[in-house]
Scaffold this active site. Structure first.
Site, PDB file in Angstrom:
ATOM      1  N   SER A  76       0.828  -1.204   0.000  1.00  0.00           N
ATOM      2  CA  SER A  76       0.000   0.000   0.000  1.00  0.00           C
ATOM      3  C   SER A  76       0.862   1.254   0.000  1.00  0.00           C
ATOM      4  O   SER A  76       2.028   1.236   0.402  1.00  0.00           O
ATOM      5  CB  SER A  76      -0.953   0.079   1.197  1.00  0.00           C
ATOM      6  OG  SER A  76      -1.800  -1.041   1.232  1.00  0.00           O
ATOM      7  N   ASP A 104       8.749  -7.837  10.817  1.00  0.00           N
ATOM      8  CA  ASP A 104       8.946  -9.278  10.975  1.00  0.00           C
ATOM      9  C   ASP A 104       8.398  -9.699  12.335  1.00  0.00           C
ATOM     10  O   ASP A 104       8.997  -9.418  13.375  1.00  0.00           O
ATOM     11  CB  ASP A 104      10.444  -9.601  10.872  1.00  0.00           C
ATOM     12  CG  ASP A 104      10.702 -11.096  10.779  1.00  0.00           C
ATOM     13  OD1 ASP A 104       9.800 -11.881  11.103  1.00  0.00           O
ATOM     14  OD2 ASP A 104      11.816 -11.476  10.385  1.00  0.00           O
ATOM     15  N   ASP A 140       8.894 -15.854  13.796  1.00  0.00           N
ATOM     16  CA  ASP A 140      10.186 -16.534  13.814  1.00  0.00           C
ATOM     17  C   ASP A 140       9.960 -18.044  13.778  1.00  0.00           C
ATOM     18  O   ASP A 140       8.892 -18.538  14.150  1.00  0.00           O
ATOM     19  CB  ASP A 140      10.989 -16.169  15.062  1.00  0.00           C
ATOM     20  CG  ASP A 140      11.481 -14.729  15.041  1.00  0.00           C
ATOM     21  OD1 ASP A 140      11.522 -14.135  13.947  1.00  0.00           O
ATOM     22  OD2 ASP A 140      11.801 -14.199  16.115  1.00  0.00           O
TER      23      ASP A 140
END
Length: 798
Positions: A249, A321, A324
């Site tokens: 976006s 992030d 994991d």
């Protein structure tokens, strides 16, 4: 003969559907009177020229009940698909082809998390957001029980079950998964790290590079919020999903110091996979004390994007992030335990049962460690990489979602502080919340719960689950998250790129794009101080990529032009290319074909065909390409299957020779006829469009668009050997709002506001969208009522 029979069958089906549509469905009615259970007062719903409902109610409950009814009337089958994905029940509805997808979502934990989030939501009691959500659910169910169901249910021989708050949380789970990039990237990066080593990783952008553009932070002292503590097989699996993935976006908000009106100018275009219907449903709600124009996901009562008369809120993907993977060490004396250091921890197990249409139910086991579910059984990329259990540690499923509360608060906010407080409630997925208001404030918050990782943990390579020093260390407070409040630059912008180092010194890792879009936005905005709604359109529609120009020049510098004399015309055009993607140009046609073959020749011998295809679908390809090309000592240049050492210039020259030959075969010897328009296709697929000839009925095709890799008006496609580029995602809406005239804001959707195939609003915006035009977002009551083409009056049951 077979083709003739197939054609006759297709024509017959089209005829039957046409008759069914005429006799039973026709164009859905947008006028008349209806009695709705639970209403307290009459509700008026006016529909404008593009089928946008403008809902006028006397109280909040009636407004959301009416919204639920109209939303289901227009988007029920889309709602069905989204809740089925999020609840892991696609195979119950669509059959055994979707068993693997359901098992994947159950293992990841989204259906379980929806139950937990719903329980927490209910435990809050009768909050304003629960009352509004309950009213919306009742409206949806009123249509399910008494309305004319979409034709898709007839074709599938199914009926919808009633909608629930748990379904609502399942839909939020689907949305959150589409933002999670780890499963699409980390197995491939781990494979590269283990099999190829650091020299190969150095030539691609696993982490943000110095030349990438970062979003500057600007922390205020006055605004505070509460501290809240591969192969390509997965991609192939996800391509079967009957709903689009949210991908990226742009958004930027310009302060009055840079606008003609002296008021804030707000822009947002969310990038989402193309689909029919497109993702966003627009609706305008009015009741005493509340006025809001929103973009809604099917099944969600509160706008994820939208504006009141005093504030506007948009979003982009943060791309942080938040997932994991831990490679576990089994306890040698007990295979149902893992070891962290010398301490054993149990592997828990639970059974899930899938109902499968036309088949017996399937029971399967999900095993979980302290780090999360073991993904080997449902992700083949992981299973082929190691036999050790790989656990998914994903922030989203670690605690119940408060997204419903946050969205309600954002829609109803009366100040910038209230939006900041609501943004702090969003723990995952990571969202960039963009803000502007009538008082002149502009802001950006990266909304997410950010984990503190051990220094030794590489966030994109599987961690050693047995190492006590590799375990998660806690959370950063929300007040330290990337943000910018009323910066001196006079604008805030996000384009899925890396935020700069925060004030606590963190350069938080993620799956960020290189910032080319952000850089174009920033340079353009700061070039003048008289922006208005009309002038800013040129930026939102721009298809220029400056880095592609640099790449092309570098590629041309590596060839001996004398070897390609017969193609001098197209090479000259590429040398003069300015990075735009106008449909009558040939330069993009050569550039993308040539780039594909360069990367293929360089990487396929190391990654294999499937691994290379997987690489092309990660964020790494886009943000690594320039770095990859300019790195002469790049280990990837050498073809490991030959005895000689191939250089950069040799690979680039060979790729050009292949490209020119293929393009000559594809489009003819005259390169002046290699128009970009001929290489681009665009289609908005419907879930049933995967089965021919239903694609002819439900899918929406438009004229070619200026497809590009990473321009502001990003119309994305995948590089491929065929040289025909199917645009698979792009802006899911384009919004522009000037607070000098809130009622004059504009937008456009890729297809239309209705998901009903027989509605005149199913595809009535497709040409506007393809041609870069806009239509109004009406909020003026007098204008709406005078120009409305139809009206539905909802009446309480006596």
């Amino acid at each position: 003969m077979k083709k003739l029979v197939s054609l006759i069958g297709a024509l017959f089906l089209i005829l039957v559907l046409g008759i069914l549509g005429f006799v039973f469905w026709q164009s859905p009615s947008y006028k008349g009177e209806l009695k709705l259970s639970g209403l307290k007062e009459e509700v008026e719903i006016y529909f404008d020229k593009f089928g946008i409902p403008h809902i006028y109610a006397e109280n909040e409950s009636d407004a959301y009940r009416a919204l639920g009814y109209i939303h289901a009337k227009e988007r029920l089958f889309q709602l069905e698909m989204m809740r089925r994905v999020g609840s892991g029940t696609l195979s119950e509805f669509l059959g055994p082809d979707f068993i693997e997808i359901d098992q994947f979502f159950h293992t990841l934990g989204i259906p379980k998390h929806a139950k937990e989030s719903n329980a927490a939501f209910m435990a809050q009691g009768e909050t304003p957001w629960k009352k509004a959500a309950d009213a919306y659910v009742s409206g949806v169910n009123e249509f399910i029980q008494n309305g004319k169901l979409p034709v898709e249910y007839l074709l599938l021989g199914e009926k919808p079950r009633l909608y629930s708050l748990e379904d609502m949380h399942s839909i939020l789970g689907y949305m959150s998964f589409t933002f999670a990039m780890g499963l699409k990237t980390d197995p491939l990066v781990t494979k590269m790290s283990r099999e190829l080593g650091p020299d190969y990783l150095a030539s691609i952008s696993v982490q943000t590079l110095p030349e990438h553009h970062v979003i500057p932070n600007h922390y205020p002292d006055s605004l505070n919020t509460e501290n809240l503590l591969v192969t390509s097989e997965l991609s192939a699996l996800l391509e079967k999903l009957p709903v689009p993935l949210l991908e990226g976006s742009n958004s930027w908000v310009i302060s009055g110091s840079r606008t003609q009106s002296g008021q804030v100018l707000f822009n947002n275009d969310t990038h989402i996979g193309f689909a029919s219907p497109s993702v966003w449903f627009e609706a305008h709600l009015e009741y005493p004390g509340f006025s809001f124009y929103g973009n809604h996901l099917a099944g969600i009562p509160f706008g994820l994007v939208g504006h009141s008369r005093h504030h506007s809120v948009g979003l982009t993907m943060f791309e942080n992030d938040d997932q994991d993977f831990f490679e576990e060490k089994l306890n040698p004396s007990n295979p149902n335990e893992i070891l962290i250091g010398e301490q054993p921890f149990p592997i828990k197990s639970r059974k899930e049962t899938l109902k499968v249409k036309g088949k017996d139910p399937i029971e399967f086991e999900i095993r979980e460690t302290v780090h999360g579910p073991i993904m080997n059984p449902v992700v083949k990329e992981i299973a082929t990489l190691t036999s050790n259990p790989i656990s998914s540690w994903w922030v989203f499923v670690l605690e119940p979602s408060r997204a419903m509360e946050a969205l309600y608060q954002i829609n109803h906010a009366e100040s910038m502080q209230q939006v900041a407080d609501a943004a702090a409630l969003i723990h995952a997925p990571g969202l960039n919340i963009m803000y502007g208001d009538k008082w002149g404030n502009i802001a950006w918050w990266a909304a997410a719960k950010l984990p503190i990782r051990a220094e030794k943990v590489h966030s994109k390579i599987f961690a050693d689950g047995s190492d006590p020093e590799s375990q998660p260390k806690g959370w950063y407070p929300f007040t330290e998250n990337p943000q910018s409040i009323n910066p001196p630059s006079g604008f805030v912008a996000s384009a899925n790129n890396q935020p700069d180092t925060t004030r606590n010194g963190i350069f938080f890792p993620g799956y960020y794009y290189p910032g080319e879009r952000w850089n174009r936005i920033a340079k353009t905005i700061t070039s003048r101080e008289d922006w208005d709604l009309e002038s800013i359109k040129s930026l939102q529609l721009e298809t220029v990529n400056e880095v592609s120009v640099e790449n092309a020049k570098l590629m041309l510098s590596q060839i001996d032009r004398r070897q390609f004399d017969e193609h001098s015309q197209i090479l000259d055009e590429l040398a003069l290319w300015e990075g735009n993607h106008k449909l009558n140009l040939s330069a993009p046609t050569l550039y993308y074909k040539w780039l594909y073959h360069i990367l293929r020749l360089a990487m396929e011998d190391e990654l294999g065909k499937d691994g290379f295809e997987a690489y092309l679908q990660t964020f790494m390809m886009i943000r690594s390409t320039h770095h990859f090309l300019k790195h002469e000592e790049n280990k990837w240049w050498d073809n490991r299957s030959t005895d000689i050492f191939e250089s950069r210039s040799e690979i680039i020259s060979e790729a050009l020779a292949i490209s020119l030959e293929e393009l000559s075969t594809q489009f003819g010897e005259n390169s002046r006829e290699w128009d970009w328009e001929k290489a681009v296709t665009i289609e908005h697929p419907h879930p049933l469009g995967a089965k021919k000839p239903l694609d002819k009925i439900f899918n929406i095709k438009t004229e070619a668009v200026e497809a590009n890799e990473e321009a502001v008006n990003k119309l994305a496609f995948k590089l491929n050997s065929e040289g025909i580029y199917k645009v698979t995602s792009g802006p899911a809406m384009r919004i522009i709002l000037d607070f000098a005239d809130v009622e004059g804001s504009v937008s456009v959707l890729p297809t239309g506001n209705s998901g009903n195939r027989f509605s005149k609003h199913y595809a009535d915006q497709k040409e506007l969208y393809a041609k870069g035009k806009y239509r109004p977002q009406l909020m003026n009551e007098k204008t709406i009522k005078e120009k409305s083409l139809s009206k539905i009056l909802l009446l309480p049951h006596e």
